[in-house]
Motif scaffolding. Sequence first.
Motif, PDB file in Angstrom:
ATOM      1  N   VAL A 125       0.832  -1.202   0.000  1.00  0.00           N
ATOM      2  CA  VAL A 125       0.000   0.000   0.000  1.00  0.00           C
ATOM      3  C   VAL A 125       0.867   1.253   0.000  1.00  0.00           C
ATOM      4  N   THR A 169       0.521   3.867  -3.021  1.00  0.00           N
ATOM      5  CA  THR A 169       0.141   5.237  -2.665  1.00  0.00           C
ATOM      6  C   THR A 169       1.174   6.235  -3.183  1.00  0.00           C
ATOM      7  N   ILE A 225      -3.308   3.885  -6.267  1.00  0.00           N
ATOM      8  CA  ILE A 225      -4.418   3.441  -5.428  1.00  0.00           C
ATOM      9  C   ILE A 225      -5.367   4.623  -5.254  1.00  0.00           C
TER      10      ILE A 225
END
Length: 289
Positions: A152, A156, A161
Amino acid sequence: MKLNLFKEMVDDFIEKLSQQKRFPDIFREALFYTPKSGGKRIRAMLVLTAAEMFNADIQKAVHIAAAIELMHAYSLIHDDLPVMDNDDFRRGKPANHKVFGEDLALLAGDGLNTYTFSVIANSPLDERKKIEIISWISNNAGIGGMVVGQVVDVLTARERIEKHSPKMLVNFIHKHKTAKLIQASVVSGAVCGNPDEEELKRIERYGLYAGVAFQIIDDYLDVVGDEKKLGKKKVDEINNTLTYPKVYGLKNSYRFAQKLKDMAIDEIKDLKGSKPLIDIAKLIVERDR
């Protein structure tokens, strides 16, 4: 100070592991370059402090403390690679890939990841404890923790995302990328001993709160810290990393870290022998590197 003794024990154990013959020799050098490069050994100290708190045999628990440092070292090697954070230095020394090349650094990280579990499996703890520890570390260092947090983080930073708030994302990243391995460290140490179910739950919460506080302070120091003390470049801004200071501001970030430290301490302060863990929680937020 007991924490210094624990650090020496882990350093000595890793040194002994590094003396085992590996072919080719350069792979052995790459494999142990990062684990032997110093560092705070916070995770190892959490293992041994929790183990002592619950009356474990420290000579047995040191196997687990060293194993978690191997796992941590693997994550640092991979983090520093050009495809990830692209950092040339770690702990004041050239990063693994700058010394041995990206190919060997990648393989050294892979080797440490799996060697972690070999060290645990060959430890003198009883089988039930080893299985529980392996379960915790494999989940919290893997797709249930550190790895998914890194995923993540990468998505990011590279704007791949969508439809999630920055606050939700930064909280997810911090909890999984950093806090989960810190939680696994203190829980694994406790499991070396004999905590009851409620005590273990409190140790779990302590580890999570202290772990998030640890990463918030890392973010904070990436803004205000001294690069010479940090031993690495301040790369968060360069890499467009989502951090607490970026989302919440510097003052709020530091305040959140202090609050999490207090929450961690509150979980364990009335447990017998908890003072060393309380000291580590304080160290996490008061450090300058």
